[in-house]
Design an enzyme around this catalytic site. Structure first.
Site, short mmCIF file in Angstrom:
data_model
loop_
_atom_site.label_atom_id
_atom_site.label_comp_id
_atom_site.label_asym_id
_atom_site.label_seq_id
_atom_site.Cartn_x
_atom_site.Cartn_y
_atom_site.Cartn_z
N GLY A 67 32.29 3.71 -45.42
CA GLY A 67 31.42 3.27 -44.19
C GLY A 67 31.05 4.29 -43.43
O GLY A 67 30.84 5.27 -43.37
N SER A 68 32.04 3.99 -42.14
CA SER A 68 32.19 4.96 -41.05
C SER A 68 32.75 6.48 -41.62
O SER A 68 32.33 7.31 -41.21
CB SER A 68 33.05 4.50 -40.10
OG SER A 68 32.08 3.47 -39.18
N ILE A 108 15.95 -16.04 -20.26
CA ILE A 108 14.92 -16.49 -19.47
C ILE A 108 14.20 -17.34 -19.84
O ILE A 108 13.54 -18.33 -19.34
CB ILE A 108 14.25 -14.87 -19.35
CG1 ILE A 108 14.79 -14.03 -18.41
CG2 ILE A 108 12.59 -15.35 -18.84
CD1 ILE A 108 14.04 -12.70 -18.23
N HIS A 109 14.06 -17.23 -21.56
CA HIS A 109 13.33 -18.61 -22.23
C HIS A 109 14.25 -19.77 -22.09
O HIS A 109 13.42 -20.93 -22.41
CB HIS A 109 13.22 -18.17 -23.87
CG HIS A 109 12.24 -17.40 -24.01
ND1 HIS A 109 12.19 -15.80 -23.73
CD2 HIS A 109 10.91 -17.54 -24.61
CE1 HIS A 109 11.17 -15.36 -24.21
NE2 HIS A 109 10.58 -16.27 -24.53
N GLU A 113 23.65 3.05 -39.77
CA GLU A 113 23.38 4.65 -39.46
C GLU A 113 24.19 5.29 -38.49
O GLU A 113 23.81 6.07 -37.55
CB GLU A 113 21.87 5.02 -39.29
CG GLU A 113 21.03 4.50 -40.31
CD GLU A 113 19.51 5.16 -40.43
OE1 GLU A 113 19.46 6.41 -39.91
OE2 GLU A 113 18.66 4.58 -40.79
N THR A 146 26.67 4.49 -48.29
CA THR A 146 27.64 3.63 -47.79
C THR A 146 28.11 3.12 -49.16
O THR A 146 27.34 2.64 -50.03
CB THR A 146 27.08 2.63 -46.88
OG1 THR A 146 26.69 3.26 -45.60
CG2 THR A 146 28.21 1.71 -46.62
N1 COS Z 1 24.60 18.02 -39.78
C1 COS Z 1 25.20 18.73 -40.70
N2 COS Z 1 26.44 18.86 -41.34
C2 COS Z 1 27.48 18.17 -40.84
C3 COS Z 1 27.05 17.29 -39.66
C4 COS Z 1 25.69 17.27 -39.41
N3 COS Z 1 25.30 16.54 -38.47
N4 COS Z 1 28.17 16.53 -39.27
C5 COS Z 1 29.20 17.11 -40.23
N5 COS Z 1 28.83 17.95 -41.14
C6 COS Z 1 29.70 18.73 -41.73
C7 COS Z 1 30.55 19.52 -41.03
O1 COS Z 1 30.05 20.77 -40.68
C8 COS Z 1 31.70 19.54 -42.07
O2 COS Z 1 31.60 20.73 -42.88
P1 COS Z 1 32.59 21.64 -43.31
O3 COS Z 1 33.53 20.81 -44.07
O4 COS Z 1 32.07 22.82 -44.10
O5 COS Z 1 33.28 22.10 -42.12
C9 COS Z 1 31.51 18.52 -42.91
O6 COS Z 1 30.15 17.85 -42.79
C10 COS Z 1 32.40 17.23 -42.31
O7 COS Z 1 32.48 16.91 -41.11
P2 COS Z 1 33.82 16.36 -40.36
O8 COS Z 1 34.87 16.97 -40.46
O9 COS Z 1 32.96 16.31 -38.72
O10 COS Z 1 33.44 14.84 -40.95
P3 COS Z 1 34.38 13.67 -40.39
O11 COS Z 1 34.76 12.83 -41.65
O12 COS Z 1 35.52 13.95 -39.71
O13 COS Z 1 33.52 12.85 -39.26
C11 COS Z 1 31.62 11.31 -39.15
C12 COS Z 1 32.21 12.57 -39.74
C13 COS Z 1 32.64 10.23 -38.54
C14 COS Z 1 30.78 11.84 -37.82
C15 COS Z 1 30.74 10.81 -40.33
O14 COS Z 1 31.68 10.50 -41.22
C16 COS Z 1 29.64 9.76 -40.09
O15 COS Z 1 28.87 10.20 -39.25
N6 COS Z 1 30.04 8.61 -40.33
C17 COS Z 1 28.98 7.67 -40.19
C18 COS Z 1 28.41 7.42 -41.39
C19 COS Z 1 27.13 6.73 -41.14
O16 COS Z 1 26.30 6.94 -40.40
N7 COS Z 1 26.90 5.46 -42.11
C20 COS Z 1 25.87 4.61 -42.05
C21 COS Z 1 25.07 5.03 -43.06
S1 COS Z 1 23.85 4.13 -42.81
S2 COS Z 1 22.52 4.71 -44.06
#
Ligand code: COS
Length: 634
Positions: free
Chosen positions: A131-132, A337-338, A363, A126
């Site tokens: 972020g997302s 409840i508390h 996450e 992050t």
């Molecule tokens: N495992 C392996 N590879 C993955 C995957 C997974 N679970 N999810 C996506 N990928 C790969 C895709 O295959 C894609 O590869 P190619 O470019 O070769 O096709 C690439 O990663 C990009 O994937 P995608 O286009 O789906 O990415 P997006 O940016 O559209 O969306 C999300 C991805 C929103 C799902 C992602 O950014 C996400 O999970 N965001 C949240 C992040 C998070 O959890 N942050 C908190 C961290 S706290 S430690």
């Protein structure tokens, strides 16, 4: 699907529970109040083998399964949410990617001390603008001799400066989107690698969270994790497993809150009896127990899938989203409840209430997780640009749109036939007029404009001379019934995917056009110049078909019976003429989109100047979403 844990799992649960009750529960309030990290207790977790619980014994781990890991996190969180995430971030975010993607040397050097608990791990993905949208990573890693130079920073990092070993992501190829991100293993203490202040958080205050700051940090090339450009995938796969840990944490917090509420409800007497015997309370407890059971089954079954090496991204996302959403409901009911007592500092339920919230956020926010889950169900959405251009462009894609206007009708017909021959059509051969539409390589299609049924004779003659099957638009089959239903072309009818389509009296309704959009050549004959089909054709003649068709039949007729058509090949789609570029040209066979090397594909992060051959295999046509392999070299 796991319906019951084994005896070994339950023995482990009892061990972790005993440890948590004895070593963590008594100090949990103090840790929370003072924002203090339970370093001594974490060392004890290492000694118990819990810090490397799922890793093989040869790497210093305990060699247990993921379900054991989920149970361990759950039991720690049951007394203190912060302690649960310390283990989860260490094991599944810090250590797991090294186990899964590291070289043997990297595992020896970094995984072993993480698994035996002598070192603590952390994970840095992050950033302020990522972020997302984790792809928005701005931290850079520039190659410099035997090193990468890291600049940038990470925020909200669990375990922060209590950790020793970090897996972090950084951009190695700007402009390449997810494929330009790489993962690295960093060590605390490297020059230029510092930490920001600890955050003062609402909950999980016993875990330490801070920023990582990289200022010209020299990372040896051997500390690249996986290959260059693999970092985003590594991070995503890591989060797939990490989410099981957070789901288990949410479950543990909710379980702790539930137990507190149950105990309190049995002890607290009002109106002469324990409040637990009021339905308002007992039903709440019943619902809480039911939700816990549902969440637990989801968490354990996703752990089991991961253990078996089966796809678990969706199930982990579901478990995390569900357990944490329900967790909030459970801690809320537990506090309710508390009554007033639950609102007071020093009450465990007040801490659980605060600790639970983060599980719906980190996450992967539960909103992002719903996007992940729906992505598994529906598939990845087409790029926005493709959606837009799909709406605005002609239904049949880029077409020549040569409306033949010069000369007499006979000359125009001759011109049409000459163009078709130049495009590769041989009219000495033909196919059966009743060849199924989906198999036909040529079709003459009658539209509503052909008028009375007698005119079908002209259609049949033209089909014969053009070597084509006979088709029609929907009204001709459905309303006029000139042909059986299986001869109409359109979305809900059948698609014509062959080479030559000749539409006679066809106006060009959307569904019909969708049914012919992959035809190599579209010819339109219609007396209305405004008919949609003219915007979607390669060649068109505006005129009365009763005059055009006899001329066309005559011109195509070579006086001999048609020879049987050999196995037809797909004829390349005609594209409007342009000055030839200095590189090979590729067009989409689906919509005739032309990949322009000089422009690249900015929407897909393809840099200008990228040759077609260098495009990733997953690259899709920005116009219609067709696969790269369906592009034709022209
Ligand atoms: N495992 C392996 N590879 C993955 C995957 C997974 N679970 N999810 C996506 N990928 C790969 C895709 O295959 C894609 O590869 P190619 O470019 O070769 O096709 C690439 O990663 C990009 O994937 P995608 O286009 O789906 O990415 P997006 O940016 O559209 O969306 C999300 C991805 C929103 C799902 C992602 O950014 C996400 O999970 N965001 C949240 C992040 C998070 O959890 N942050 C908190 C961290 S706290 S430690």
């Amino acid at each position: 699907m796991c319906f019951q844990t084994t005896k070994e799992h339950e023995t482990l649960r009892m061990q972790v529970r005993a440890f948590a009750e004895k070593e963590i529960k008594p100090i949990a309030f103090m840790l929370d109040q003072e924002n203090a990290f339970p370093l001594e207790q974490v060392k004890m977790l290492g000694e118990m083998g819990l810090m490397g619980i799922t890793f093989p014994k040869e790497y210093g781990g305990a060699g247990l399964d993921y379900l054991s890991y989920a149970i361990a996190v759950e039991e720690l969180a049951r007394v203190d949410g912060g302690s649960g995430v310390i283990l989860s971030a260490h094991a599944s975010l810090g250590a797991w990617p090294i186990y899964a993607y590291g070289t043997e040397e990297q595992k020896e050097k970094y995984l072993v001390p993480l698994a035996d608990g002598s070192k603590i791990g952390a994970f840095g993905l992050t950033e302020t603008n990522a972020g997302s949208d984790a792809m928005g990573t701005e931290t850079t890693a520039d190659p410099d001799g035997d090193y990468y130079i890291l600049n940038g920073g990470k925020i909200f990092i669990t375990n922060a400066d209590y950790a020793d070993i970090y897996v972090v992501t950084a951009v190695t190829q700007p402009g390449m989107g997810s494929r330009g991100i790489s993962a690295f293993i960093l060590e605390k203490g490297w020059e230029g690698f510092t930490f920001g202040e600890h955050y003062d958080k609402l909950g999980i205050r016993s875990s330490s969270t801070a920023e990582l700051v990289f200022n010209n940090v020299k990372v040896p090339k051997e500390n690249l994790l996986g290959k260059e450009g693999e970092g985003f995938r590594i991070a995503m796969a890591t989060l797939d497993g990490g989410r099981i840990g957070i789901a288990a944490q949410a479950l543990g917090i909710a379980q702790g809150a539930f137990e507190e509420a149950l105990k309190y409800a049995k002890e607290r007497v009002q109106f002469g009896k324990p409040i637990a015997y009021n339905q308002a309370i007992s039903f709440k407890l019943a619902d809480m127990a039911t939700k816990l059971r549902a969440a637990r089954l989801m968490v354990y079954s996703s752990a089991e899938l991961k253990q078996k090496g089966q796809p678990h991204g969706m199930e982990a996302a579901m478990a995390k989203q569900y357990a944490s959403d329900l967790g909030l409901e459970i801690v809320n009911d537990a506090l309710q409840i508390h009554g007033g007592a639950g609102f007071m500092k020093g009450m465990a339920v007040e801490r659980f209430y605060r600790d639970a919230k983060i599980c719906t956020i980190y996450e992967g926010t539960n909103e992002i997780l719903r996007a992940v889950i729906s992505g598994y169900i529906i598939g990845r959405p087409p790029k926005e640009a493709a959606m837009k251009s799909k709406k605005s462009g002609p239904v049949t894609g880029v077409r020549k749109k040569m409306i033949l206007k010069d000369g007499t009708l006979k000359e125009r017909v001759a011109q049409l036939v000459a163009y078709l021959k130049a495009d590769g059509y041989d009219f000495t051969i033909g196919l059966d007029a009743e060849t199924p539409i989906a198999l036909a390589s040529r079709v003459v299609c009658a539209g509503k404009g052909i008028g009375p049924i007698e005119n079908m004779a002209l259609i049949k003659d033209l089909a014969y001379q053009a070597g084509a099957a006979i088709g029609c638009s929907r009204p001709v089959a459905e309303t006029q019934r000139y042909l059986p239903l299986n001869r109409y072309i359109g979305m809900s009818g059948q698609k014509f995917t062959g080479n030559l389509y000749i539409g006679v009296g066809v106006s060009g309704a959307g569904q019909h056009l969708k049914g012919i959009k992959t035809a190599s050549t579209i010819v339109a004959i219609n007396n209305s110049a405004n008919a949609q089909i003219f915007k979607n054709c390669d060649y068109g003649i505006v005129g009365d078909f009763t005059e055009v068709l006899p001329l066309l039949i005559e011109t195509l007729d070579n006086g001999e019976p048609k020879k049987e058509m050999p196995q037809p090949k797909k004829i390349k789609r005609a594209v409007p003429k342009k000055l030839p570029p200095s590189y090979k040209l590729y067009i989409c066979s689906g919509c005739a989109y032309e990949y322009v090397q000089d422009l690249g594909d900015p929407e897909a992060d393809i840099l200008a100047g990228t040759p077609f051959a260098m495009l990733p295999d997953e690259w899709i046509c920005p116009e219609c979403g067709d696969e790269k392999e369906n592009f034709i070299e022209v």
